[in-house]
Enzyme design. Sequence first.
Site, PDB file in Angstrom:
ATOM      1  N   HIS A 282       1.598   4.047   2.129  1.00  0.00           N
ATOM      2  CA  HIS A 282       2.050   4.898   3.025  1.00  0.00           C
ATOM      3  C   HIS A 282       3.562   4.675   2.837  1.00  0.00           C
ATOM      4  CE1 HIS A 282      -1.964   4.282   5.744  1.00  0.00           C
ATOM      5  NE2 HIS A 282      -1.835   5.427   4.871  1.00  0.00           N
TER       6      HIS A 282
ATOM      7  N   HIS B  73       0.826  -1.190   0.036  1.00  0.00           N
ATOM      8  CA  HIS B  73       0.076  -0.061  -0.090  1.00  0.00           C
ATOM      9  C   HIS B  73       0.705   1.345   0.040  1.00  0.00           C
ATOM     10  CE1 HIS B  73       0.720  -0.741   4.507  1.00  0.00           C
ATOM     11  NE2 HIS B  73       0.389   0.581   4.600  1.00  0.00           N
TER      12      HIS B  73
ATOM     13  N   ASP C 245      -0.293  -4.170   6.807  1.00  0.00           N
ATOM     14  CA  ASP C 245      -1.236  -3.356   7.570  1.00  0.00           C
ATOM     15  C   ASP C 245      -2.675  -3.623   7.456  1.00  0.00           C
ATOM     16  OD1 ASP C 245       1.462  -2.247   7.673  1.00  0.00           O
ATOM     17  OD2 ASP C 245       0.400   0.030   7.684  1.00  0.00           O
TER      18      ASP C 245
ATOM     19  N   ASP D  92       6.036   4.309   4.941  1.00  0.00           N
ATOM     20  CA  ASP D  92       6.760   3.303   5.655  1.00  0.00           C
ATOM     21  C   ASP D  92       6.781   1.888   4.988  1.00  0.00           C
ATOM     22  OD1 ASP D  92       4.085   3.216   6.549  1.00  0.00           O
ATOM     23  OD2 ASP D  92       4.702   1.797   8.213  1.00  0.00           O
ATOM     24  N   HIS D  93       6.245   2.042   3.770  1.00  0.00           N
ATOM     25  CA  HIS D  93       6.147   0.913   3.020  1.00  0.00           C
ATOM     26  C   HIS D  93       6.518   1.108   1.697  1.00  0.00           C
ATOM     27  CE1 HIS D  93       3.841  -1.775   5.786  1.00  0.00           C
ATOM     28  NE2 HIS D  93       3.458  -0.781   6.027  1.00  0.00           N
TER      29      HIS D  93
ATOM     30  N   HIS E  78       5.955  -5.202  12.508  1.00  0.00           N
ATOM     31  CA  HIS E  78       5.162  -3.974  12.328  1.00  0.00           C
ATOM     32  C   HIS E  78       4.975  -3.376  13.595  1.00  0.00           C
ATOM     33  CE1 HIS E  78       2.424  -0.766  10.681  1.00  0.00           C
ATOM     34  NE2 HIS E  78       3.071  -0.918   9.603  1.00  0.00           N
TER      35      HIS E  78
ATOM     36  N   HIS F 171      -7.321  -1.319   5.495  1.00  0.00           N
ATOM     37  CA  HIS F 171      -6.488  -0.472   5.980  1.00  0.00           C
ATOM     38  C   HIS F 171      -7.021   1.019   5.661  1.00  0.00           C
ATOM     39  CE1 HIS F 171      -3.243   0.868   8.195  1.00  0.00           C
ATOM     40  NE2 HIS F 171      -2.388   1.195   7.223  1.00  0.00           N
TER      41      HIS F 171
END
Length: 304
Positions: free
Chosen positions: A65, A63, A213, A67-68, A271, A143
Amino acid sequence: MEPFRVHILGCGSALPTLRHHASSQVVEVRDKVLMLDCAEGTQMQLRKCHVRFTKLSHVFITHLHGDHCFGLIGMISTFGLLGRTARLHVHAPEALGAELDRQIRFFTHDLDFEVVFHPVDTTVHGVVYEDRSVEVLSVPLEHRVPCCGYLIREKATLPHIRPDVMSVYQIPRSQLMNIKNGADWTLPDGEVIPNARLVKPADPPRSYAYISDTRYLPRLKDLIKGVNTLYHESTYGDDRLLQSEKYCHSTSRQAAMVAREAEVGRLLLGHYSSRYDDEQVLLSQAKEEFDNVFLTNEMDVFDV
């Protein structure tokens, strides 16, 4: 049996800490190297784990975000500086396509390799990549933005030849593939040696599910039933159940409930929220629901 290994590059959540990097993993399977998520700093972690850059062929983003996926353009740029020529395939939610193209044109110049973008429909459970030996399927998650996990699964292989029996009956090597594919062998005197005596059963296909997530989803058990190893996000403990619901994350207990219901072989937690200085509390709560569970840490390697 060929290696099927998961290298943990980062197992923290959105806020990086001195203990954990944000999400990224590398999976070695059937002589291929696949990447799951690519957070900031992933290329440095990739160097530390001693997996060859040149073998990385496909990146799967869950996805959009940061942090990914913040590490993707940096890694692509570095590949260009290293003289990469092989294509790099990026599988991700459709919205990343135009933005990645813009970043490549803005930040890189004269790449000698092609970045091939493959949009992933995060609402569909289906094959997003396959070759003769492996397939990767998307696993719809819930999410705050469109998100999916990935299921990496070996395809069935042929049985193993029994060299001792082949030698006894003086069967030529030219017949190996025929026998692997089920043929019997007929001796000069007409006696038929059944195939079952010439081979040993094939290794059972192995599978790995990467659940990024998501809020707790009981229906996941049907999509990842019986996988050998499951990585499931476990951002919070029981003390922050309300936050997990608000931000569409899971607790370690909920991750273990999915593992138990899906009858997986092993559960890996990751995570982690930066609020936890010691993830042992997450492990303890998970073990109350599912026994074969482990914390992940950077540079850990797990055989599937």
